[in-house]
Design an enzyme around this catalytic site. Structure first.
Site, PDB file in Angstrom:
ATOM      1  N   HIS A   1      32.685 -31.288   0.309  1.00 36.40           N
ATOM      2  CA  HIS A   1      32.336 -32.553   0.957  1.00 36.40           C
ATOM      3  C   HIS A   1      33.587 -33.374   1.259  1.00 36.40           C
ATOM      4  O   HIS A   1      33.716 -33.963   2.328  1.00 36.40           O
ATOM      5  CB  HIS A   1      31.372 -33.325   0.048  1.00 36.40           C
ATOM      6  CG  HIS A   1      30.833 -34.572   0.665  1.00 36.40           C
ATOM      7  ND1 HIS A   1      30.192 -35.545  -0.066  1.00 36.40           N
ATOM      8  CD2 HIS A   1      30.855 -35.033   1.936  1.00 36.40           C
ATOM      9  CE1 HIS A   1      29.845 -36.531   0.726  1.00 36.40           C
ATOM     10  NE2 HIS A   1      30.225 -36.248   1.950  1.00 36.40           N
TER      11      HIS A   1
ATOM     12  N   ARG B   1      25.799 -31.370  10.436  1.00 38.23           N
ATOM     13  CA  ARG B   1      25.549 -30.811   9.100  1.00 38.23           C
ATOM     14  C   ARG B   1      24.606 -31.746   8.337  1.00 38.23           C
ATOM     15  O   ARG B   1      25.055 -32.706   7.716  1.00 38.23           O
ATOM     16  CB  ARG B   1      26.863 -30.652   8.340  1.00 38.23           C
ATOM     17  CG  ARG B   1      27.869 -29.734   9.016  1.00 38.23           C
ATOM     18  CD  ARG B   1      29.158 -29.674   8.197  1.00 38.23           C
ATOM     19  NE  ARG B   1      30.131 -28.762   8.746  1.00 38.23           N
ATOM     20  CZ  ARG B   1      31.100 -29.109   9.587  1.00 38.23           C
ATOM     21  NH1 ARG B   1      31.210 -30.381   9.972  1.00 38.23           N
ATOM     22  NH2 ARG B   1      31.956 -28.215  10.045  1.00 38.23           N
TER      23      ARG B   1
ATOM     24  N   ARG C   1      21.466 -28.846  12.363  1.00 35.13           N
ATOM     25  CA  ARG C   1      21.228 -27.658  11.540  1.00 35.13           C
ATOM     26  C   ARG C   1      20.318 -28.024  10.380  1.00 35.13           C
ATOM     27  O   ARG C   1      20.558 -29.010   9.689  1.00 35.13           O
ATOM     28  CB  ARG C   1      22.561 -27.107  11.018  1.00 35.13           C
ATOM     29  CG  ARG C   1      22.409 -25.859  10.167  1.00 35.13           C
ATOM     30  CD  ARG C   1      23.758 -25.271   9.813  1.00 35.13           C
ATOM     31  NE  ARG C   1      24.526 -26.118   8.914  1.00 35.13           N
ATOM     32  CZ  ARG C   1      25.797 -25.894   8.573  1.00 35.13           C
ATOM     33  NH1 ARG C   1      26.442 -24.859   9.089  1.00 35.13           N
ATOM     34  NH2 ARG C   1      26.430 -26.711   7.756  1.00 35.13           N
TER      35      ARG C   1
ATOM     36  N   GLU D   1      25.761 -15.765  11.669  1.00 35.20           N
ATOM     37  CA  GLU D   1      26.812 -15.952  10.661  1.00 35.20           C
ATOM     38  C   GLU D   1      27.040 -14.724   9.795  1.00 35.20           C
ATOM     39  O   GLU D   1      27.993 -14.687   9.021  1.00 35.20           O
ATOM     40  CB  GLU D   1      26.444 -17.118   9.735  1.00 35.20           C
ATOM     41  CG  GLU D   1      26.260 -18.436  10.446  1.00 35.20           C
ATOM     42  CD  GLU D   1      25.718 -19.499   9.516  1.00 35.20           C
ATOM     43  OE1 GLU D   1      26.527 -20.181   8.870  1.00 35.20           O
ATOM     44  OE2 GLU D   1      24.478 -19.636   9.435  1.00 35.20           O
TER      45      GLU D   1
ATOM     46  N   ASN E   1      33.081 -19.185  11.057  1.00 34.64           N
ATOM     47  CA  ASN E   1      33.749 -19.238   9.754  1.00 34.64           C
ATOM     48  C   ASN E   1      33.095 -18.260   8.781  1.00 34.64           C
ATOM     49  O   ASN E   1      33.761 -17.420   8.165  1.00 34.64           O
ATOM     50  CB  ASN E   1      33.693 -20.654   9.176  1.00 34.64           C
ATOM     51  CG  ASN E   1      34.436 -21.654  10.026  1.00 34.64           C
ATOM     52  OD1 ASN E   1      35.121 -21.285  10.972  1.00 34.64           O
ATOM     53  ND2 ASN E   1      34.293 -22.917   9.708  1.00 34.64           N
ATOM     54  N   ASP E   2      31.768 -18.383   8.621  1.00 34.35           N
ATOM     55  CA  ASP E   2      31.074 -17.463   7.718  1.00 34.35           C
ATOM     56  C   ASP E   2      31.066 -16.044   8.267  1.00 34.35           C
ATOM     57  O   ASP E   2      31.186 -15.081   7.509  1.00 34.35           O
ATOM     58  CB  ASP E   2      29.638 -17.940   7.469  1.00 34.35           C
ATOM     59  CG  ASP E   2      29.540 -18.864   6.258  1.00 34.35           C
ATOM     60  OD1 ASP E   2      30.351 -18.698   5.332  1.00 34.35           O
ATOM     61  OD2 ASP E   2      28.672 -19.747   6.237  1.00 34.35           O
TER      62      ASP E   2
ATOM     63  N   ARG F   1      37.135 -17.295   2.240  1.00 32.81           N
ATOM     64  CA  ARG F   1      38.141 -18.154   2.885  1.00 32.81           C
ATOM     65  C   ARG F   1      38.555 -19.318   2.023  1.00 32.81           C
ATOM     66  O   ARG F   1      39.535 -19.997   2.315  1.00 32.81           O
ATOM     67  CB  ARG F   1      37.615 -18.661   4.228  1.00 32.81           C
ATOM     68  CG  ARG F   1      36.354 -19.465   4.135  1.00 32.81           C
ATOM     69  CD  ARG F   1      35.650 -19.497   5.480  1.00 32.81           C
ATOM     70  NE  ARG F   1      34.232 -19.732   5.337  1.00 32.81           N
ATOM     71  CZ  ARG F   1      33.636 -20.876   5.627  1.00 32.81           C
ATOM     72  NH1 ARG F   1      34.347 -21.884   6.044  1.00 32.81           N
ATOM     73  NH2 ARG F   1      32.349 -21.008   5.493  1.00 32.81           N
TER      74      ARG F   1
ATOM     75  N   CYS G   1      30.493 -22.762  16.828  1.00 34.72           N
ATOM     76  CA  CYS G   1      30.843 -24.005  16.125  1.00 34.72           C
ATOM     77  C   CYS G   1      31.731 -23.734  14.912  1.00 34.72           C
ATOM     78  O   CYS G   1      31.686 -24.460  13.929  1.00 34.72           O
ATOM     79  CB  CYS G   1      29.578 -24.756  15.698  1.00 34.72           C
ATOM     80  SG  CYS G   1      28.405 -23.773  14.752  1.00 34.72           S
TER      81      CYS G   1
END
Length: 756
Positions: free
Chosen positions: A362, A469, A505, A603, A626-627, A637, A674
């Site tokens: 966060h 998010r 999402r 993902e 990313n995932d 990562r 994204c």
């Protein structure tokens, strides 16, 4: 041997300094495998040689004076090969070098094992014996295992020792530590270490500005702790046996002036503030008790830690405003939290460093939205020794420099100036579209999570939100928000961006995103219960959230709903049924709403090969690169030890991205992305050439990406993609992209000209 190994590692890990670490190693190894010599050589970067730093068995005067290059002696051979060398008669080996001052001519057998940390050979652990014999396999395996476990401890102790203690003159410069880039950019400033309440391990050393005041604060904290112990002892007197009651007397005696209290006062008088002095003395006593063989005495280490925490709590309570912020503050913590960010005046905060935590925490998300250079996972950083020291934070590479020299400072100041000039130039692009020189246009959207992101995104010319998010508002609460509370939060995003599209999402928790009031304990959370799996198992959570989104979008008609971590058609169909149900319910309740566009995130590898099936059932596809990169490469990562293997331009990742775009378009659905790869100018050009319909990124990078797109033709991008897809090495791909961007006059992330 396993018990011996554990004991050595435990003792070494709590040693106070590098000298103690090395002396413990040589004594313990010599004793445990009954050899006559054990020595440690460590690399000295100042003269690029390996120095004899500790020895049990060689002449003591040789310690600190014997220096060998990588081409000298058997120690140099171990370094060169980065593998053990085990010899029955060392003198017969062609690489043997006799160093007279060591006295090693008496010893025949030799076993040297490299100490390797992050692929660098820190040093060599050597054992020797007089008799002609080859050390057996179990002894060699023991030393290899030990050196692997000790490498991190030695690296940390080296760095901590180089930084010195409070009051010492700084000598070593340009100390470098590695972490994971959490938010790009460069920051130069002074470290302010912030520690959570009553956490002794993260209390930094600080110079005491008023020694009598520090002593008075400590004595008052002692008085209060003594009072608490007496109160607890009296309240439990009727329920405890006499010998158990005696433990409270032991606690009180530990706090006497002749015990802990006296030592802590002495440390304060030497210049450390009360909290730092407390941490030092408690750590030393804990180490001493932990090494004792007697179980009863070993347990006293726990008592001392408990007492230390009690005293620290009162010290912190008495001095809650002890933090001082310079005009260029780099906030450092063991684990950053959003609440910590709020303690620093925003105009003074230039950078963030977290010893633990991930780039998806966060705090990192918040840092990116605020445009603050951030490094996470800097696990080797000696937290307690850097308060007040000058730092350079390189949010591009994930590097932190402590005590930088003038040459390094000058190089990074040039980067900061360049960033400021570039930001001013990019400001002029705000109202212009992301359009190539030959007229090809691609919308640029943003990733958001907080209402504060909205103004920043619009200010940079965002044309929509590709990823909102929704879990971020869940994270900052102590319980699930109600339908009405969620609707109010979502409406702010939809209203601010209207009529631009906003892609929300559904709740994506699990993995490294946890809710304090909904804990998910799993051995492998990234392959566990997360994303759509959680919300479909809890329709009461999913339905409430979807209803809140639909209510929030009433009258705006710019809502898009996106489903995370989808792996099967069944999940898509079940989610669609739930969304249809929510739409019907709200229509029956009198709300004027229509079914919004619904999409899925790709993902995981399973989704890649079902993308056409998904595209038949939804309105759009969005790639969470990313995932996807993480799962394709089997690389976490957020783990700094393997972060170097996480590369967006890996050929397998690029082939997957191209395949997804091609297959989605066969079903006449739109496809966006994204992930972080869209935030890089080179990545954006490749994705545009692959046919992605929209690119979504953090607001900070949007102007740079827009500038890159406006500097090239679509033909240039297509040619770059064709050449890249013919290559098979990520490093070479990155080099080619950089070369082409430079040739096209596109600014790259600045790299300092580091001093040699």
């Amino acid at each position: 041997m396993l018990d011996v190994l554990r004991k050595i590692v435990q003792e070494v890990s709590i040693a106070p300094d590098l000298e103690s670490v090395l002396n413990l190693i040589v004594r313990s190894v010599q004793r445990s495998i009954t050899t006559e010599v054990c020595s440690v050589y460590l690399f000295d970067p100042a003269d690029q040689r390996y120095v004899l730093m500790a020895s049990e068995g060689l002449n003591k005067e040789a310690v600190g004076s014997v220096r060998l290059s990588t081409a000298e002696g058997l120690v140099g051979l171990v370094v060169e090969r980065a593998e053990p060398i085990n010899l029955e008669n060392a003198a017969d080996h062609p690489s043997f070098k006799y160093v007279e001052s060591t006295g090693e001519e008496r010893f025949s057998s030799f076993l040297g094992v490299p100490i390797i940390h992050h692929r660098d050979v820190l040093g060599v652990l050597v054992v020797q014996q007089k008799e002609l014999r080859r050390f057996d396999e179990s002894e060699e395996a023991f030393l290899v295992t030990l050196s692997a476990q000790l490498a991190g401890v030695i690296a940390h102790a080296e760095a901590t020792g180089s930084l010195g203690v409070v009051g010492e003159q700084k000598q070593v410069i340009d100390l470098r530590f590695e972490g994971v880039a959490g938010s790009s950019g460069v920051a130069i400033g002074n470290a302010t270490v912030i520690s959570p309440p009553a956490d002794l391990g993260s209390v930094p050393d600080k110079e005491a500005k008023d020694i009598p005041k520090e002593i008075a604060s400590f004595e008052e904290a002692l008085r209060l702790v003594r009072r608490d112990i007496k109160v607890v002892g009296r309240s439990l007197a009727q329920r405890l046996r006499t010998e158990e009651q005696a433990l409270f007397d032991v606690y009180l005696r530990m706090l006497d002036d002749n015990a802990l209290a006296g030592e802590i006062t002495a440390r304060i008088e030497q210049g450390n503030w009360a909290q730092g002095a407390l941490r030092q003395v408690v750590a030393e006593h804990v180490r001493q008790f932990s090494m004792m063989d007697d179980p009863y005495l070993r347990e006293r280490a726990t008592d001392i830690k408990d007492l230390g925490r009690r005293v620290l709590a009162y010290l912190q309570e008495a001095a809650p405003t002890s933090l001082e912020f310079t005009d260029e503050t780099i906030l450092v913590a063991d684990e950053l939290t959003p609440a910590m960010l709020g303690e620093v005046p925003s105009e003074k905060l230039v950078g963030l460093v977290s010893v633990h935590g991930s780039s998806n925490s966060h705090a990192a998300i918040l840092a990116r939205s605020m445009g603050i250079p951030t490094i996470m996972g800097a696990v080797d950083l000696p937290l307690t020794r850097i308060d007040g020291r000058e730092l350079i934070l390189d949010g591009y590479s994930g590097r932190i420099y402590v005590q930088p020299g003038e040459e390094l400072l000058s190089a990074y100041r040039d980067i900061v100036r360049g960033e400021q000039e570039q930001a001013a130039e990019l400001e002029t692009l705000k109202e212009l579209p992301a359009e190539t020189t030959d007229g090809y246009r691609i919308p640029l959207w943003v990733n958001t999570g907080l209402i504060a992101d909205v103004a920043r995104s619009l200010d940079r010319g965002a044309e929509g939100i590709g990823l909102y998010r929704t879990e971020v508002p869940f994270m900052i609460r102590e319980f699930f928000p109600s339908e009405q509370e969620q609707a109010q939060t979502y409406r702010k995003q939809l209203e601010a961006f209207h009529p631009r599209p906003v892609t929300m999402r559904t709740l994506d928790i699990g993995g490294d995103k946890a809710l304090p009031y909904f804990p998910i304990e799993e051995e492998n959370p990234f392959l566990g219960w997360r994303g759509i799996r959680v919300t479909l198992d809890h329709p009461e959570i999913f339905l409430v959230q979807v209803r809140a989104m639909l209510k929030a979008g009433e009258g705006y008609d710019n809502l898009r709903i996106m489903l995370p971590m989808v792996t099967s058609v069944r999940e898509v169909e079940e989610a669609n049924r739930q969304i249809d149900r929510a739409v019907r319910e709200l229509q029956e309740e009198g709300h004027n709403i229509e079914r919004p566009l619904v999409g899925v995130m790709v993902e995981v590898p399973a989704a890649v090969y079902q993308v056409r099936r998904f595209a038949r059932r939804v309105d759009f596809i969005s790639v969470g690169s990313n995932d996807l990169t993480q799962y394709l490469l089997a690389v976490d990562r957020n783990n700094p030890r393997v972060a170097g293997l996480y590369v967006s331009y890996h050929p397998a990742v690029l082939k997957a991205l191209e395949y997804i775009a091609r297959e989605t378009h066969k079903e006449n659905a739109t496809v966006s992305i994204c992930g972080e790869v869209a935030s890089e100018p080179g990545g954006a050009l490749l994705l545009m050439a692959m046919g992605y319909d929209m690119l979504s990124m953090n607001a900070t990078n949007l102007p740079k990406v827009k500038s890159a797109i406006r500097s090239v033709s679509k033909t240039d991008a297509d040619k770059l993609l064709k050449d890249v897809m013919a290559m098979d090495d990520a490093d070479r791909i990155q080099a080619l992209i950089n070369q082409r961007l430079e040739k096209l006059g596109i600014a790259l992330p600045a790299q300092p000209k580091l001093p040699m």
